[in-house]
Design a protein around this motif. Sequence first.
Motif, PDB file in Angstrom:
ATOM      1  N   UNK A 275       2.988 -27.030   2.419  1.00 44.77           N
ATOM      2  CA  UNK A 275       3.405 -27.947   3.499  1.00 44.77           C
ATOM      3  C   UNK A 275       4.845 -27.658   3.847  1.00 44.77           C
ATOM      4  N   UNK A 276       5.294 -28.291   4.925  1.00 42.22           N
ATOM      5  CA  UNK A 276       6.698 -28.223   5.312  1.00 42.22           C
ATOM      6  C   UNK A 276       7.029 -29.453   6.155  1.00 42.22           C
ATOM      7  N   UNK A 277       8.302 -29.827   6.173  1.00 42.42           N
ATOM      8  CA  UNK A 277       8.772 -30.928   7.002  1.00 42.42           C
ATOM      9  C   UNK A 277       9.447 -30.356   8.240  1.00 42.42           C
ATOM     10  N   UNK A 278       9.189 -31.013   9.374  1.00 45.21           N
ATOM     11  CA  UNK A 278       9.869 -30.658  10.606  1.00 45.21           C
ATOM     12  C   UNK A 278      10.259 -31.933  11.329  1.00 45.21           C
ATOM     13  N   UNK A 279      11.418 -31.922  11.965  1.00 47.04           N
ATOM     14  CA  UNK A 279      11.804 -33.078  12.763  1.00 47.04           C
ATOM     15  C   UNK A 279      11.069 -33.024  14.089  1.00 47.04           C
ATOM     16  N   UNK A 280      10.737 -34.190  14.608  1.00 49.90           N
ATOM     17  CA  UNK A 280      10.016 -34.265  15.859  1.00 49.90           C
ATOM     18  C   UNK A 280      10.259 -35.622  16.488  1.00 49.90           C
TER      19      UNK A 280
END
Length: 257
Positions: free
Chosen positions: A10-15
């Motif tokens: 998984x990975x985190x991304x701002x949105x």
Amino acid sequence: MLNTSSTPALEFKSSTFFSPILILFTNNIAAIEQTLHEKINLAPEFFKDSPVIVDLRELNKQNLELNLSNIIDLLRRIGFFPVGIRGGNEHQNQQARALFIPIDTVRDLGSSIVIGEPTKQEPVQQTSIQPEIKPPKEPVKPVAIPPVPAAATLVTHPIRSGQRIYASGDLIILSQVSAGAEIMAEGNIHVYNTLRGRALAGVHGNTAARIFCFDLQAELISIAGDYKTSEDINKQTYKNPVQIYLQDHALIIKEIA
């Protein structure tokens, strides 16, 4: 089985996501429920399975008590998904934590985030050395920095039912927008084809935003939160090229000659 491939799990991304904000002016649950049903009946597809943030600031300005679990239960019962509160007092925030509802306090109350310990000031040592007297400097005039507009988002493929498109600037669509689809932009929306779904321009409060489309058959149109449903759209402009703008909180639909 553990994932042994080089692809991360998984990975985190701002949105950025669009969510309606429900501002409460009364703690009368019956009145809130009745008004919500009236709003939903005007645009059932717009509110269907929609996330919502509950704003309690106006309620607390009037010192009106509210059992938060009652309003959360009501929202869930009629099809909303409460995803946060803001402007709550300490008791309401405790209720929100017990209900696993996120609390928006930092941005809303204007507080600042301080990382680390504050820097201690060193004591000023007395000295016999006289400070050097310098001539006063000329005041520096502030230089206005023009805002940098967000880049426009271009979509060339059809937007199908159930799809959502969000643009931080203008949104330009060259294909049709189907019924049940939703397109949102912080700036203007241009649809160079048929618009059958929902179009929301100026979603962060930009009242100067406009919607342009070649063939207006929309389920809902909105600018800066003011909206019209298909029942309210003037039949004279239906299926015609139009521009839509806001004037004194009223949506104006004007045919493009």
